[in-house]
Design an enzyme around this catalytic site. Structure first.
Site, PDB file in Angstrom:
ATOM      1  N   PRO A  88       0.792  -1.224   0.000  1.00 26.81           N
ATOM      2  CA  PRO A  88       0.000   0.000   0.000  1.00 26.81           C
ATOM      3  C   PRO A  88       0.829   1.280   0.000  1.00 26.81           C
ATOM      4  CG  PRO A  88      -0.106  -1.112   2.129  1.00 26.81           C
ATOM      5  CD  PRO A  88       0.533  -2.067   1.172  1.00 26.81           C
ATOM      6  N   ASN A  89       0.319   2.231  -0.740  1.00 32.74           N
ATOM      7  CA  ASN A  89       0.850   3.601  -0.831  1.00 32.74           C
ATOM      8  C   ASN A  89       2.133   3.720  -1.646  1.00 32.74           C
ATOM      9  OD1 ASN A  89      -1.223   4.842   0.800  1.00 32.74           O
ATOM     10  ND2 ASN A  89      -0.319   3.733   2.528  1.00 32.74           N
ATOM     11  N   ARG A  99       5.108  11.191  -2.324  1.00 32.56           N
ATOM     12  CA  ARG A  99       4.883  10.944  -0.899  1.00 32.56           C
ATOM     13  C   ARG A  99       6.194  11.082  -0.131  1.00 32.56           C
ATOM     14  NH1 ARG A  99       4.535   4.809   1.290  1.00 32.56           N
ATOM     15  NH2 ARG A  99       4.061   5.220   3.460  1.00 32.56           N
ATOM     16  N   TYR A 145      11.421   8.911   1.072  1.00 32.50           N
ATOM     17  CA  TYR A 145      11.372   7.844   0.067  1.00 32.50           C
ATOM     18  C   TYR A 145      12.044   8.212  -1.258  1.00 32.50           C
ATOM     19  CZ  TYR A 145       7.965   5.876   3.300  1.00 32.50           C
ATOM     20  OH  TYR A 145       7.351   5.364   4.419  1.00 32.50           O
ATOM     21  N   ASN A 196       8.195  -5.410  -1.080  1.00 33.46           N
ATOM     22  CA  ASN A 196       8.076  -4.264  -0.175  1.00 33.46           C
ATOM     23  C   ASN A 196       6.613  -4.207   0.267  1.00 33.46           C
ATOM     24  OD1 ASN A 196       7.867  -1.881   1.199  1.00 33.46           O
ATOM     25  ND2 ASN A 196       9.043  -0.677  -0.289  1.00 33.46           N
ATOM     26  N   ALA A 247       3.181  -0.604   4.751  1.00 35.40           N
ATOM     27  CA  ALA A 247       2.762  -0.635   6.161  1.00 35.40           C
ATOM     28  C   ALA A 247       2.260  -2.011   6.595  1.00 35.40           C
ATOM     29  CB  ALA A 247       1.687   0.421   6.398  1.00 35.40           C
ATOM     30  N   HIS A 305       4.171  -4.232   9.132  1.00 37.71           N
ATOM     31  CA  HIS A 305       4.093  -4.083  10.582  1.00 37.71           C
ATOM     32  C   HIS A 305       2.781  -4.609  11.163  1.00 37.71           C
ATOM     33  CE1 HIS A 305       7.363  -1.540   9.373  1.00 37.71           C
ATOM     34  NE2 HIS A 305       6.556  -0.690   8.776  1.00 37.71           N
ATOM     35  N   ASP A 324       1.805 -15.553   6.810  1.00 37.07           N
ATOM     36  CA  ASP A 324       1.338 -16.930   6.601  1.00 37.07           C
ATOM     37  C   ASP A 324       1.368 -17.326   5.128  1.00 37.07           C
ATOM     38  OD1 ASP A 324       0.923 -17.209   9.303  1.00 37.07           O
ATOM     39  OD2 ASP A 324      -1.271 -17.133   9.202  1.00 37.07           O
ATOM     40  N   GLU A 378      12.805  -9.177   1.447  1.00 39.68           N
ATOM     41  CA  GLU A 378      12.002  -8.030   1.909  1.00 39.68           C
ATOM     42  C   GLU A 378      12.816  -6.751   1.699  1.00 39.68           C
ATOM     43  OE1 GLU A 378      11.180  -8.434   6.070  1.00 39.68           O
ATOM     44  OE2 GLU A 378      10.314  -6.426   6.249  1.00 39.68           O
ATOM     45  N   HIS A 409      12.811  -2.440   2.123  1.00 39.44           N
ATOM     46  CA  HIS A 409      12.245  -1.160   2.549  1.00 39.44           C
ATOM     47  C   HIS A 409      13.149  -0.051   2.047  1.00 39.44           C
ATOM     48  CE1 HIS A 409       9.271  -3.156   4.900  1.00 39.44           C
ATOM     49  NE2 HIS A 409      10.225  -3.937   5.383  1.00 39.44           N
ATOM     50  N   ILE A 410      12.546   0.911   1.412  1.00 45.55           N
ATOM     51  CA  ILE A 410      13.302   2.032   0.846  1.00 45.55           C
ATOM     52  C   ILE A 410      13.945   2.836   1.972  1.00 45.55           C
ATOM     53  CG2 ILE A 410      13.065   4.183  -0.459  1.00 45.55           C
ATOM     54  CD1 ILE A 410      10.638   2.763  -1.902  1.00 45.55           C
ATOM     55  N   SER A 411      13.156   3.112   2.990  1.00 50.18           N
ATOM     56  CA  SER A 411      13.658   3.886   4.132  1.00 50.18           C
ATOM     57  C   SER A 411      14.266   2.946   5.173  1.00 50.18           C
ATOM     58  CB  SER A 411      12.513   4.683   4.761  1.00 50.18           C
ATOM     59  OG  SER A 411      11.543   3.802   5.321  1.00 50.18           O
ATOM     60  N   ARG A 423      13.205   5.071  12.286  1.00 49.41           N
ATOM     61  CA  ARG A 423      11.931   5.790  12.275  1.00 49.41           C
ATOM     62  C   ARG A 423      11.093   5.423  13.507  1.00 49.41           C
ATOM     63  NH1 ARG A 423       9.321   5.195   6.554  1.00 49.41           N
ATOM     64  NH2 ARG A 423       8.102   6.956   7.366  1.00 49.41           N
ATOM     65  N   ARG A 448       7.412   1.001  13.372  1.00 52.71           N
ATOM     66  CA  ARG A 448       7.975   0.457  12.133  1.00 52.71           C
ATOM     67  C   ARG A 448       9.125  -0.519  12.402  1.00 52.71           C
ATOM     68  NH1 ARG A 448       5.607   3.770   8.153  1.00 52.71           N
ATOM     69  NH2 ARG A 448       5.207   5.851   8.949  1.00 52.71           N
TER      70      ARG A 448
HETATM   71  C1  DQA Z   1       8.304   1.207   3.640  1.00 48.67           C
HETATM   72  C2  DQA Z   1       8.390   1.432   5.158  1.00 48.67           C
HETATM   73  C3  DQA Z   1       7.028   1.240   5.814  1.00 48.67           C
HETATM   74  O1  DQA Z   1       7.125   1.468   7.224  1.00 48.67           O
HETATM   75  C4  DQA Z   1       6.023   2.202   5.246  1.00 48.67           C
HETATM   76  O2  DQA Z   1       4.753   1.974   5.798  1.00 48.67           O
HETATM   77  C5  DQA Z   1       5.981   2.159   3.748  1.00 48.67           C
HETATM   78  C6  DQA Z   1       7.224   2.070   3.005  1.00 48.67           C
HETATM   79  C7  DQA Z   1       9.643   1.535   2.941  1.00 48.67           C
HETATM   80  O3  DQA Z   1       9.795   1.145   1.780  1.00 48.67           O
HETATM   81  O4  DQA Z   1      10.507   2.210   3.525  1.00 48.67           O
HETATM   82  O5  DQA Z   1       4.918   2.286   3.144  1.00 48.67           O
HETATM   83  O6  DQA Z   1       8.017  -0.164   3.403  1.00 48.67           O
END
Ligand code: DQA
Length: 153
Positions: A13-14, A21, A26, A82, A85, A88, A95, A106, A108-110, A115, A119
């Protein structure tokens, strides 16, 4: 003989908002830019890329099931994931990966560990082969490369 030729890159998501964003967190690359860099890396390694993003947990689960079945069929090496959210919150994604035995890296960009504390915990990490955190969108390239290396051993 069927050649293993595919790699999935799944985004939660997002991540469709990348580029606008919180660019200070990011970066300024858009999701199509990320797809392009993934395609370049996959092509360099002789892999076909399947690239998806969804804001819906169930859709991500369906793609994990699909990728897992294709790994078992010898068509795909695994998935870069990725989960946004859902990282978390989602026992269901945990599963799905565990249940399909899908090799997942896995991403994560950040750097989620620098943070907010909410997270810091990932439901995905215990079922991932590895994690790449905080290296920006370059993490996707590194994750494809890592899955490729794993597939050779
Ligand atoms: C994220 C980190 C997550 O905590 C956040 O909710 C995201 C992006 C990252 O790529 O850093 O949507 O997965």
């Amino acid at each position: 003989m069927i050649l293993v030729t595919g790699v999935y890159v799944l985004n939660g998501p997002n991540l469709n908002l990348l580029g606008t964003r919180r660019p200070e967190v990011y970066g300024t690359m858009t999701l199509p830019d990320v797809e392009e860099l993934c395609r370049e890396e996959a092509t360099r390694l002789g892999l076909d890329l399947v690239f998806h993003q969804s804001n819906h947990e169930g859709r991500l689960i369906d793609w994990i099931h699909e990728a897992g079945a294709r790994v078992k069929a010898g068509e795909v090496i695994g998935a870069v994931f990725n989960p946004g959210a859902y990282t978390h919150t989602s026992i269901a994604l945990h599963d799905a990966i565990e249940g399909t035995e899908l090799p997942v890296v896995e991403v994560h960009i950040s750097n989620v560990h620098r943070r907010e504390s909410f997270r810091h915990h990932s439901y995905i990490s215990p079922v991932a082969r590895g994690t790449i955190v905080g290296l920006g969108t370059d993490g996707y390239r590194l994750a494809i490369d890592a899955l490729h290396r794993m597939s050779l051993t």
